[in-house]
Design an enzyme around this catalytic site. Structure first.
Site, PDB file in Angstrom:
ATOM      1  N   GLU A 106      -1.452  37.060  26.315  1.00 32.32           N
ATOM      2  CA  GLU A 106      -2.259  35.843  26.215  1.00 32.32           C
ATOM      3  C   GLU A 106      -1.736  34.929  25.123  1.00 32.32           C
ATOM      4  OE1 GLU A 106      -4.082  34.878  28.959  1.00 32.32           O
ATOM      5  OE2 GLU A 106      -4.992  36.828  28.642  1.00 32.32           O
ATOM      6  N   THR A 153       1.053  33.397  25.050  1.00 34.39           N
ATOM      7  CA  THR A 153       2.493  33.599  24.848  1.00 34.39           C
ATOM      8  C   THR A 153       3.318  32.696  25.757  1.00 34.39           C
ATOM      9  OG1 THR A 153       2.357  35.427  26.422  1.00 34.39           O
ATOM     10  CG2 THR A 153       2.338  36.006  24.087  1.00 34.39           C
ATOM     11  N   SER A 161     -15.475  18.257  47.897  1.00 34.09           N
ATOM     12  CA  SER A 161     -15.553  19.659  47.487  1.00 34.09           C
ATOM     13  C   SER A 161     -16.910  20.218  47.872  1.00 34.09           C
ATOM     14  CB  SER A 161     -15.350  19.793  45.974  1.00 34.09           C
ATOM     15  OG  SER A 161     -15.653  21.113  45.550  1.00 34.09           O
ATOM     16  N   GLY A 213     -15.073  27.612  35.577  1.00 34.89           N
ATOM     17  CA  GLY A 213     -15.099  27.753  34.128  1.00 34.89           C
ATOM     18  C   GLY A 213     -14.948  29.164  33.631  1.00 34.89           C
ATOM     19  N   ALA A 214     -14.537  30.105  34.515  1.00 38.83           N
ATOM     20  CA  ALA A 214     -14.456  31.509  34.122  1.00 38.83           C
ATOM     21  C   ALA A 214     -13.107  31.881  33.522  1.00 38.83           C
ATOM     22  CB  ALA A 214     -14.742  32.400  35.334  1.00 38.83           C
ATOM     23  N   GLY A 215     -12.126  30.986  33.589  1.00 36.15           N
ATOM     24  CA  GLY A 215     -10.819  31.308  33.046  1.00 36.15           C
ATOM     25  C   GLY A 215      -9.939  32.076  34.002  1.00 36.15           C
ATOM     26  N   SER A 218      -8.274  25.630  38.102  1.00 33.47           N
ATOM     27  CA  SER A 218      -7.549  24.359  38.063  1.00 33.47           C
ATOM     28  C   SER A 218      -6.139  24.511  38.630  1.00 33.47           C
ATOM     29  CB  SER A 218      -7.489  23.807  36.642  1.00 33.47           C
ATOM     30  OG  SER A 218      -6.840  24.712  35.770  1.00 33.47           O
ATOM     31  N   GLU A 255      -0.348  19.041  34.558  1.00 36.94           N
ATOM     32  CA  GLU A 255      -1.332  19.421  33.526  1.00 36.94           C
ATOM     33  C   GLU A 255      -0.951  18.804  32.182  1.00 36.94           C
ATOM     34  OE1 GLU A 255      -4.080  21.523  33.299  1.00 36.94           O
ATOM     35  OE2 GLU A 255      -4.062  22.815  35.074  1.00 36.94           O
ATOM     36  N   ASP A 294      -0.045  30.178  34.681  1.00 38.53           N
ATOM     37  CA  ASP A 294      -1.079  30.054  35.707  1.00 38.53           C
ATOM     38  C   ASP A 294      -0.487  29.565  37.022  1.00 38.53           C
ATOM     39  OD1 ASP A 294      -2.760  30.800  33.701  1.00 38.53           O
ATOM     40  OD2 ASP A 294      -3.784  28.873  33.521  1.00 38.53           O
TER      41      ASP A 294
END
Length: 391
Positions: A29, A31, A63, A117-119, A123, A155, A167
């Site tokens: 994480e 990195t 959506s 929003g949970a990670g 996106s 992004e 991601d």
């Protein structure tokens, strides 16, 4: 009537459906933006996109998860805070326009089952499914890796988030039953079978929204850049922080004068080492070692990188205490979102009860639990071949 016709009406050309998964990062994480190593896997959760071409040059975004609908022309693709979630597909269109591609207009209908929003990279999932659809519909000469790079640039340049490439890569290049050991500097990667035996991956959503994630993310990126600039005075031939090994860090860490920034670099350098060791432990079938690396990763993110927060810490600490759990850590940018846990399959129900009780007692929040399959990356969905909510 399916989702697509509910929003766009019937008639016209038939629509096509594309899918891009969410992702979970098993370890590694904060990195990726330093050129280091990560170890993600694509999920069976994700985003479906139904697309139908138009002839009037308009782009309509719908959506099933948000009320906001956007209808714009090709010259109206600038970022707008009012457009909310649709800035992600707008940004992909904008990037492709900047590279000289033109489109006739499209109706886009998005449907996702990634917790917002949970990670888990909702996106990147939205961006990648849009890029894939535009490439295939427009018959653009772009590879999946090209789309991965393009959505990361979007992004950075359009959304203003200084993210690395993990991601987008995991969402685009995932493979069922496999994790990916990725070196972010070069995009060298290898698939590692995720053979968990008697254990299951359980993802837990803290239901603490990640309000601070973007601002703190950019702050950590800047801290790493500042620290590496100081460190590089002794390591002039090392191109980025992800290439600093533990031995050189031991020799030269005092070059980083700010103790807070020194902690940030300590995390990144040790985390890179943990990622490589974790992948090897999985290859050897040593799940206990893998679980121990997960624990150390969370402790480092909590104590050195300071991106966990009380909710994620409470959730992970409850998991560590629960019988049958051999590894637990936060996953994603932090400040809320999810944890990933390695739990014996015979004790999953008891694990969930114990974690929920303790977490609710400490925070007043109710966690959500997800049993995820590790799935394939972004692709078109053929009617009748895969289940799909659009038909």
């Amino acid at each position: 009537m399916g989702y697509f016709e509910q929003y766009t009406g019937s008639g016209g050309e038939d629509f096509r459906v594309f899918f891009a998964p969410g992702r979970v990062n098993l370890i590694g994480e904060h990195t990726d933006y330093t050129g280091g190593y990560v170890f993600p896997a694509a999920l069976s959760y994700g985003t479906w996109l139904g697309v139908r071409p138009r002839t009037d040059g308009r782009f309509r975004f719908f959506s099933t998860s948000f009320d906001k609908q956007v209808d714009i022309g090709a010259d109206e693709l600038a970022y707008s805070a009012e457009d909310g979630w649709s800035n992600y597909p707008k940004g992909v269109l904008w990037m492709l326009q900047q590279e000289g591609h033109a489109f006739p207009g499209y109706d886009f209908v998005f449907h996702g089952n990634i917790p917002n929003g949970a990670g888990l990279s909702s996106s990147a999932s939205i961006s990648m499914v849009t890029a894939l659809a535009l490439r295939d519909l427009g018959q653009l000469p772009l590879t999946t890796i090209d789309l991965v790079k393009l959505t990361q640039r979007m992004e950075n340049q359009y959304m203003g988030v200084s993210c690395g490439i993990m991601d987008q890569f995991a969402v685009g290049m995932g493979k069922a039953g496999q994790a990916m050991l990725l070196r972010c500097e070069t995009l060298e990667y290898e698939y590692v079978p995720l053979e968990l035996g008697d254990y299951s991956l359980v993802i837990i959503n803290s239901n603490k929204r990640r309000e601070l994630a973007d601002s703190k993310y950019n702050e950590r990126v800047a801290e790493c850049a500042t620290g590496f600039a100081q460190l590089q005075k002794q390591l002039p031939h090392v191109p980025n922080l992800g290439n600093v090994n533990a031995a050189d860090w031991e020799r030269f860490q005092e070059e980083v004068t700010d103790p807070v920034i020194r902690k940030r670099l300590e995390h990144v350098i040790r985390e890179n080492d943990r990622v490589k060791r974790s992948a090897e432990s999985l290859r050897q079938g040593d799940l206990l070692a893998f679980g121990d690396y997960m624990r150390r990763s969370h402790e480092s993110l909590r104590d050195l990188y300071e991106v966990t927060g009380k909710e994620l810490d409470a959730l992970v600490e409850a998991a560590w205490k629960a019988e049958g759990c051999i590894g637990a850590r936060m996953t994603g940018a932090g400040f809320g979102g999810c944890t990933v846990n390695l739990v014996h399959r015979d004790q999953v129900d008891a694990f969930k009860r114990a974690v929920e009780e303790e977490y609710r007692g400490k925070t007043g929040l109710h966690p959500d639990f997800y049993h995820c399959e590790i799935g394939d990356g972004a692709r078109e969905i053929e009617r009748g071949v895969e289940p799909c909510p659009f038909w």
